[in-house]
Design an enzyme around this catalytic site. Structure first.
Site, short mmCIF file in Angstrom:
data_model
loop_
_atom_site.label_atom_id
_atom_site.label_comp_id
_atom_site.label_asym_id
_atom_site.label_seq_id
_atom_site.Cartn_x
_atom_site.Cartn_y
_atom_site.Cartn_z
N GLU A 162 0.83 -1.21 0.00
CA GLU A 162 0.00 0.00 0.00
C GLU A 162 0.87 1.26 0.00
O GLU A 162 0.71 2.15 0.83
CB GLU A 162 -0.96 -0.01 1.19
CG GLU A 162 -1.95 -1.15 1.14
CD GLU A 162 -2.95 -1.15 2.28
OE1 GLU A 162 -2.83 -0.29 3.17
OE2 GLU A 162 -3.86 -1.99 2.28
N GLU A 213 -4.46 -9.06 0.95
CA GLU A 213 -5.11 -8.84 2.24
C GLU A 213 -6.61 -8.96 2.04
O GLU A 213 -7.15 -8.52 1.01
CB GLU A 213 -4.80 -7.46 2.85
CG GLU A 213 -3.39 -7.32 3.39
CD GLU A 213 -3.12 -5.96 4.03
OE1 GLU A 213 -4.08 -5.33 4.54
OE2 GLU A 213 -1.96 -5.54 4.01
#
Length: 953
Positions: free
Chosen positions: A579, A654
């Protein structure tokens, strides 16, 4: 420490002397350098100097994490604290310097009730905007005339706080160098001179929303310290309210006289973070990143035949991490002695490019260094040994080393009838690499490796040894629960074994390289690994994180990860980041290309991925540089993105626990989706409460006086106990138990609690609910069988579908009555195939102790985990018991950790006592260097005590 110095001297003398009456020099001597350090928490001038007196410092053995240790009492009495957030405030979107002034007329502003996010009271554009809050406060009589702490709480994302027009604090930084601080609790000191105390004092908060929602969303608890926790910790929820800072380590050791040309080096497996190193007062270097391994050449400053002093300064000040990092030399240290011609650190690289049932080709590249001023003709012999120690292959290559030069020597070795490494059969080989000059052996190393093939493509997905395999994955952080970040070999091994036993076949090391011991354990257990490098690049997520060092250090740290880990057969994917803030920008795409190219230069045999959270198609330029596209929480995009990019390979890097079924539905049927990594496989310290449950009747931002210190989002809790979401995952994935049942607990308002973020409903494997007789309780059954029946005390409560259409679950509302509750799994013909039983337990009156290992090694590092249960005398754990349990230990060991799995516990992890949580606790025993019997005794008031013995040998 004297014993350690003597052992070291004996080892090195015998290895290096080679004179009359001594054995010939060993080509290489390597040993752990973990024992006998001195430690001081805090900064102190001159500690790097050899003559510095450290006799008053504490003695520690590594691995060591000082953030998990109990904090001393606060140096000064706590200031009076005023909770100002709950209640009505004035609010306005926008930004104006005049709004902080106490006399500003805010009567036209919107009335809002805090704590809450903007989205609950504002319909305007809340993206990338400013907002301001104002409120008049009353100062209690007892606080007037004093400096006070005002408790603002958590602000999403960045704030500046003013009292009567004067800035008293702020967290994060405003544009253009935006850095988030949304997890940090704001508590600001207001000098007495600023306060009037007549009811007209004005608090004004300027809030900047960097991305998504914003606002003062959670009130603050009063400041306090307990165990390792400080409510005023600058790390806040991110670090689980633990405290970092500066720590010093020193080790004094003797080196024997050495023959000319001997080389001395040291390797640190991990030091968190910003570390500086000295030998005998000479600076060896620095290492900012806390997760990569690194080496120093000690030869120029080492004093052979004399005492030496190694000093290390560690600095974890500030907000360095989004999760619990720990502090200190938390992984192993290794001292290595070689000759002038030797294999370089991580200098053996083994691949298996050709594999079939009859034979495999092992390609070995050996990097050899010559530290002499003359050229050297060498031979490298590479011998492959199988699991039984028998020779399975042999290769020899010769070469010429230039003066002070380094050379790579390649060879191919045939292994007949290879045993292939896989999760079901993790067969390991060893490559013994020997360097010779003439007939003299000058260096030798052993490298474990496995023979296997991997491939990823959209048409076939992930294939291991030619067979399709879905990744049943979980993300993990690096801490070991009550041990903090200390990377004991057994602690790392136990984590891997627990996850493998509970259905996982793959782990993502989020968001950093793990310890070598962790990967060794994955190799042995047959656990696949996505090995990840960074959580940020040049743009940070915290003011003091890795972005400060990225430009100078990224290549060294990335090379360290790949070179160190590329021989592990468990590693199947390299991840260059998670991220990343710049992921949707041209600069982010450029950096991704740069990092991916470097990984492939070091190891072209594995694909490169990155965990992204895409927004539209803005991340596509970055994804073009990857072999596998990692998506966080974006499985719903797979089908549409696959239509646009049919050759793209997807992995859900995720996912939310509650999205298990939806995420797996795609992976199960689509080849281009290689699998799922849930956040998270095991609970961890820090990112506290991201999976919490709160009463339905409370507004967003609910808090109580207890700190959340643990994430509360793991399939397994902090102690390794299996939680309901893990049982549900077993059913969805079709591995492990295929039937289970849980009862939803009621909150303080008599209703099931609301799940927030990454959480799971507060469901418990319990039918012990005193005081709730006749009250309906929700019972959920997870099952792969087509139908399930529920039976209470012999009464049939009905049959319900538990097939794919119901997401493999069904629920009943059952009036509570003590006794026996049974869930029954039924096949298509209605035949009973499985049973899950919950029985009402009595009040606990005794303690039960169960060690995971009754025999451990007397090496000063081995561990035995002792489960503690409070028993009702009939073999049933009392799931409501919270008694204080006191522990005592005799024999050659010590207690190094205590826990109970409670995500809100603020107790010490190191004192010999712990309250039970739902009838459970945990004690971790560490051996010392003596053999013998270790006896643990547990006592609790009003209960029968318990004893257990563990043998150390």
């Amino acid at each position: 420490m004297r014993r350690m110095v003597t052992l070291l001297a004996v080892l090195l003398v015998s290895a290096m002397a080679g004179g009359p009456g001594f054995p010939a020099p060993a080509p290489r001597v390597q040993q752990r350098f973990d024992a006998g350090w001195r430690f001081y928490r805090g900064d102190t001038p001159g500690a790097e100097k050899p003559g510095f007196v450290d006799t008053g410092w504490r003695r520690v053995d590594l691995p060591h994490d000082f953030s998990i240790e109990d904090l001393p009492p606060a140096a000064n009495p706590q200031r009076p604290a005023l909770l100002v957030v709950p209640g009505t405030w004035k609010f306005k979107l926008g930004d104006d310097p005049a709004w902080k002034q106490p006399g500003f007329d805010d009567s036209a502003w919107q009335d809002v009730t805090l704590p809450t996010h903007w989205s609950s009271h504002t319909t305007g554009d809340i993206q990338n905007r400013f907002g301001s809050y104002r409120r008049r406060i009353s100062i209690p009589l007892a606080m007037r005339g004093k400096s006070i702490l005002i408790l603002i709480g958590k602000v999403d994302d960045v704030d500046e706080t003013f009292v009567n027009g004067v800035k008293v604090g702020g967290m994060g930084s405003f544009p253009p160098q935006y850095q988030t601080a949304w997890t940090v609790t704001r508590r600001y000191l207001v000098p007495a001179r600023l306060l009037k105390g007549d009811g007209t004092d004005v608090v004004a908060v300027r809030d900047y929303n960097g991305d998504g929602d914003a606002g003062i969303y959670e009130a603050a608890a009063p400041p306090h310290r307990s165990g390792p926790f400080d409510a005023d910790s600058i790390g806040g929820t991110a670090q689980g309210y633990t405290v970092g800072g500066i720590g010093w380590y020193r080790k004094t050791f003797a080196l024997p006289a050495a023959p000319p040309g001997r080389q001395l080096s040291i390797r640190f497996d991990g030091v968190y973070m910003n570390a500086r190193f000295w030998l005998n007062g000479k600076l060896l270097g620095t290492h900012p990143y806390g997760y990569t391994s690194f080496n120093f050449d000690l030869t120029p400053y080492a004093r052979f035949g004399a005492k030496n002093v190694l000093a290390v300064r560690v600095d974890t000040s500030g907000r360095t991490s989004r999760w619990y990092s720990g502090s200190g030399i938390y992984r192993h240290v290794w001292l290595t002695m070689t000759g002038p011609v030797h294999i370089a650190p991580w200098g053996v690289y083994v691949t298996t490019p050709q594999v079939d049932a009859d034979r495999a080709t092992a390609r070995a590249r050996t990097t050899v260094t010559n530290d002499q001023a003359t050229s050297q003709a060498i031979a490298v012999t590479s011998r492959v040994l199988d699991g039984a120690g028998k020779t399975a292959g042999l290769g020899v290559v010769t070469g010429e080393l230039s003066p002070h030069g380094t050379k790579d020597l390649d060879q191919q070795i045939t292994v007949s009838h290879p045993k292939l490494w896989s999760p079901d059969h993790p067969a390991m080989y060893r490559l013994v690499s020997t360097v010779s000059i003439g007939r003299k052996v000058v260096d030798q190393t052993e490298t474990p490796f496995g023979i296997r093939t991997i491939s990823f493509d959209a048409a076939h997905g992930f294939r291991l040894n030619g067979q399709p395999l879905k990744l049943l994955g979980g993300c993990v952080h690096h801490d070991n629960g009550c041990l903090g970040s200390a990377a004991y070999d057994r602690a790392e091994e136990r984590r891997v074994q627990l996850l493998k036993a509970n259905g996982f076949n793959a782990i993502r090391t989020s968001h950093n390289p793990p310890s070598p011991a962790f990967l060794d354990a994955c190799d042995r257990a047959g656990m696949l690994v996505l090995d990840e490098a960074f959580d940020c690049w040049a743009i940070g997520k915290n003011p003091d994180d890795y972005h400060l060092y990225f430009d100078e250090w990224w290549k060294r740290d990335l090379d360290s990860m790949v070179q160190r880990d590329r021989n592990h057969p468990s590693v199947i994917l390299w991840s260059i980041g998670n991220e990343i803030p710049e992921q949707a920008s041209p600069e982010g795409a450029r950096r991704a290309a740069m990092l991916a190219a470097e990984v492939r230069a070091q190891d072209p045999t594995r694909p490169v991925t990155e965990a992204t959270n895409p927004s539209g198609d803005r991340v596509d330029p970055l994804l073009a540089h990857l072999d596998v596209a990692g998506y966080n929480y974006q499985a719903g995009r797979f089908a549409s993105d696959h239509a646009k990019y049919p050759d793209r390979v997807f992995a859900q890097t995720e996912s939310f626990p509650e999205a298990t079924f939806e995420g797996w539905a795609t992976a199960e049927k689509e080849t281009y989706d290689v699998g799922d990594f849930v956040w998270t496989a095991m609970d961890y310290l820090g990112e506290a409460g991201i999976g919490k449950t709160v009463p339905q009747s409370t507004p967003p931002g609910y808090h109580d006086d207890r700190l959340w210190t643990v994430s509360n989002c793991g399939d397994l809790d902090l102690d390794g106990v299996k939680r309901p979401q893990s049982y549900y995952r077993n059913v969805v994935w079709g591995v492990g138990p295929q039937l289970s049942a849980f009862v939803t607990a009621l909150g303080p308002d008599g209703k099931p609690e609301r799940v927030e973020g990454w959480g799971w409903p507060d469901e418990r494997p319990s039918w012990t609910w005193p005081g709730l007789d006749g009250k309906p309780l929700t019972v959920r059954v997870f099952s792969r069988y087509p139908e399930a029946r529920l039976v209470l005390n012999g009464k049939d409560l009905g049959v319900k579908k538990t097939d794919r259409a119901t997401r493999f679950m069904a629920s009943w509302e059952v009036p509570y009555a003590p006794g026996t509750l049974v869930a029954v799994g039924l096949d298509a013909g209605g035949k009973e195939r499985a049973h899950w039983t919950l029985q009402t337990a009595g009040r606990a009156d005794r303690i039960r102790l169960t060690p995971d290992r009754r025999v451990i090694r007397a090496d000063g590092e081995d561990l035995s985990y002792v489960s503690v249960e409070l028993d009702d005398g009939s073999g049933r754990r009392d799931p409501n018991a919270g008694d204080l349990i006191r522990f005592a230990l005799t024999g050659p060991g010590k207690i190094v950790g205590v826990g109970n799995g409670d995500p809100r516990s603020e107790e010490s992890y190191q004192q010999p006592q712990r309250h039970a949580f739902r009838g459970r606790a945990l004690v971790v025993i560490r051996s010392d260097n003596r053999g013998g019997v270790i006896q643990l005794t547990a006592r609790a008031e009003g209960m029968k005590s318990a004893r257990v013995r563990v043998t150390s040998r």
